[in-house]
Design a protein around this motif. Structure first.
Motif, mmCIF file in Angstrom:
data_model
loop_
_atom_site.group_PDB
_atom_site.id
_atom_site.type_symbol
_atom_site.label_atom_id
_atom_site.label_comp_id
_atom_site.label_asym_id
_atom_site.label_seq_id
_atom_site.Cartn_x
_atom_site.Cartn_y
_atom_site.Cartn_z
ATOM 1 N N GLN A 56 94.746 64.752 77.956
ATOM 2 C CA GLN A 56 94.987 63.867 77.110
ATOM 3 C C GLN A 56 96.015 62.722 77.434
ATOM 4 O OE1 GLN A 56 93.217 64.026 74.428
ATOM 5 N NE2 GLN A 56 94.313 62.237 73.242
ATOM 6 N N ALA A 57 97.169 63.000 78.179
ATOM 7 C CA ALA A 57 98.291 62.224 78.576
ATOM 8 C C ALA A 57 97.702 61.413 79.489
ATOM 9 C CB ALA A 57 99.309 63.043 79.044
ATOM 10 N N GLU A 58 96.717 61.716 80.543
ATOM 11 C CA GLU A 58 96.143 60.809 81.536
ATOM 12 C C GLU A 58 95.195 59.864 80.807
ATOM 13 O OE1 GLU A 58 94.159 63.559 84.217
ATOM 14 O OE2 GLU A 58 95.973 64.084 85.257
ATOM 15 N N LYS A 59 94.447 60.477 79.780
ATOM 16 C CA LYS A 59 93.519 59.455 79.111
ATOM 17 C C LYS A 59 94.531 58.411 78.494
ATOM 18 C CE LYS A 59 89.687 62.509 78.067
ATOM 19 N NZ LYS A 59 88.983 63.495 77.194
ATOM 20 N N LYS A 60 95.630 58.694 77.737
ATOM 21 C CA LYS A 60 96.481 57.798 76.749
ATOM 22 C C LYS A 60 96.781 56.752 77.909
ATOM 23 C CE LYS A 60 97.639 60.612 73.050
ATOM 24 N NZ LYS A 60 98.835 61.408 72.305
ATOM 25 N N TYR A 61 97.396 57.533 79.225
ATOM 26 C CA TYR A 61 97.846 56.354 80.114
ATOM 27 C C TYR A 61 96.852 55.418 80.742
ATOM 28 C CZ TYR A 61 99.728 54.724 84.521
ATOM 29 O OH TYR A 61 100.321 53.873 85.553
ATOM 30 N N ALA A 62 95.583 55.863 80.822
ATOM 31 C CA ALA A 62 94.398 55.030 81.351
ATOM 32 C C ALA A 62 94.078 54.004 80.086
ATOM 33 C CB ALA A 62 93.229 55.948 81.516
ATOM 34 N N LEU A 63 93.883 54.507 79.032
ATOM 35 C CA LEU A 63 93.986 53.404 77.880
ATOM 36 C C LEU A 63 94.966 52.570 78.044
ATOM 37 C CD1 LEU A 63 92.112 52.610 75.629
ATOM 38 C CD2 LEU A 63 93.274 54.306 74.272
ATOM 39 N N LYS A 64 95.954 52.894 77.973
ATOM 40 C CA LYS A 64 97.222 51.802 77.711
ATOM 41 C C LYS A 64 97.298 50.984 78.909
ATOM 42 C CE LYS A 64 102.318 51.977 77.305
ATOM 43 N NZ LYS A 64 103.448 52.913 77.159
ATOM 44 N N THR A 65 96.948 51.422 80.054
ATOM 45 C CA THR A 65 96.930 50.591 81.100
ATOM 46 C C THR A 65 95.566 49.831 81.177
ATOM 47 O OG1 THR A 65 97.774 52.384 82.744
ATOM 48 C CG2 THR A 65 96.484 50.571 83.987
#
Length: 405
Positions: free
Chosen positions: A123-132
């Motif tokens: 979930q954190a990786e998805k959030k980071y990818a979405l934010k990036t």
């Protein structure tokens, strides 16, 4: 009832215990391991290794490696001293049951925690990818807006300069005429010899360019790969077949790089395909070896599978013949006139293997498929008729047996 593994080995130091468990031919994916500070279980049905450890170990620092037919465990001790035994010497079944249940409960909690941590990490990786991604999109929009603003500013400046220039020209035309000094080298009011006076508001027209010289352009058309007329062909299927053939040729380059130890000609699948000529001399195993090496270089060439199926038929490897012929038919799609003969050969070879295995119904289907491709082939028609006769004879015999009983 599981079979308990007793031929394990173990060694120890003051700080750690090392256990080696033979896996009895089990694959790593079939091994289930449960490890806690007091209990160790290795389950690979029908075998089971279970150890109630002599003293507690540090489960967080314990490691397990599975491979080469063994499972190797390294268990750091919580207390640095030598053990008398690896496992408890008690026969108290109630105590062992309690230890086992606690270990399984602790193992389930550990798995649940790991699953939760993995989900949180994803979930954190998805959030980071979405934010990036949002940041990159914003930077892209800002960059486009800056380009638009710069272009707008440039256009505005050019428009203002053009308007100023037009205004200056209009003011110069509207000024009253005064006495102008005569041009140098002549008297006032004289004009250059041969110059035609140009009225106010008129401009001298430029001479049009001469016409271009004529010429001919040669046009040549690429010939069609398939001889059928375009109105009679199935263009999408033919293009799909050509695309698959091109991909098969491109795959040879990467495969040949992995086999650098071979000679130059041995890295050419067409050369290896020709080496299959030993089929004609009766060296069927040699032909199989040549086709197998060629398939390592180009696994998308249907002729290699079809030819190897013919070799397996001669060697009585009937199931392998069916597999290779089926793979050839799978690669010979879509069905186009260019691969019709190859599809017929592969179908006959698979049908022959089915008939050798006395699966006459399956073999007849392949022969009928080959006949639909080549309906004028009398030999195929005769073979198909013989197979029908065998099937009908078997059915008649079965009916007679049922009637006699």
């Amino acid at each position: 009832m599981p079979l308990h593994v007793t031929d394990y080995t173990w060694t120890q130091t003051d700080s750690a215990v090392h256990i080696t468990v033979p896996l009895k031919g089990a694959k790593p994916g079939q091994v289930d391991i449960v490890s806690t500070d007091e209990y160790l279980k290795v389950n690979f049905p029908p075998f089971l290794f279970e150890a109630f450890l002599f003293e507690p170990v540090d489960d967080d620092r314990s490691t397990a490696k599975v491979g080469n037919g063994v499972a190797v465990f390294s268990l750091p001790k919580k207390t640095s001293r030598l053990w008398d035994n690896l496992v408890l010497s008690t026969n108290d079944k109630a105590k062992k049951k309690e230890i086992r249940e606690k270990a399984l409960e602790k193992h389930q909690q550990k798995l649940s925690s790991q699953s939760k941590q993995k989900a949180e990490k994803q979930q954190a990786e998805k959030k980071y990818a979405l934010k990036t991604m949002m940041k990159l999109e914003k930077e892209g929009r800002d960059r486009i807006q800056q380009m638009k603003d710069a272009e707008r500013e440039k256009t505005t400046t050019e428009l203002a300069a053009w308007q100023l220039r037009q205004k200056q020209e209009a003011e110069a035309e509207n000024q009253p005429r005064g006495i102008r000094p005569p041009p140098q080298g002549g008297r006032a009011g004289s004009r250059e010899e041969g110059r035609t006076p140009v009225k106010r508001g008129q401009r001298k027209q430029a001479e049009p360019p001469p016409p271009r010289p004529g010429g001919n352009i040669q046009i040549s058309f690429t010939p069609r790969v398939f001889p059928t007329a375009l109105r009679e062909s199935r263009l999408p299927e033919e293009e799909e077949w050509l695309r698959k053939q091109a991909e098969a040729r491109r795959s040879v380059i990467s495969a040949a790089e992995e086999l650098q130890d071979l000679r130059e000609e041995e890295r050419n699948p067409d050369w290896l395909k020709d080496k299959g000529e030993c089929f004609g001399t009766g060296d069927f195993q040699g032909a199989v070896n040549a086709y197998s090496l060629a398939l390592r270089l180009n696994p998308q060439l249907p002729a290699l599978f079809s030819n190897r199926a013919a070799c397996h038929l001669k060697l009585r490897n009937l199931h392998k013949a069916i597999q290779d012929a089926s793979k050839a038919l799978e690669l010979l799609t879509p069905a186009v006139p260019a691969n019709a003969a190859a599809r017929a050969r592969a179908a006959v070879r698979r049908g022959s293997a089915f008939c050798e295995l006395q699966l006459y119904a399956e073999g007849l289907l392949d022969y009928e498929a080959a006949l639909r491709i080549d309906p004028q082939n009398e030999a195929l028609r005769a073979d198909a008729q013989r197979i029908r006769a065998i099937i009908q004879g078997s059915a008649a015999n079965q009916d007679a047996e049922r009637g006699g009983s």
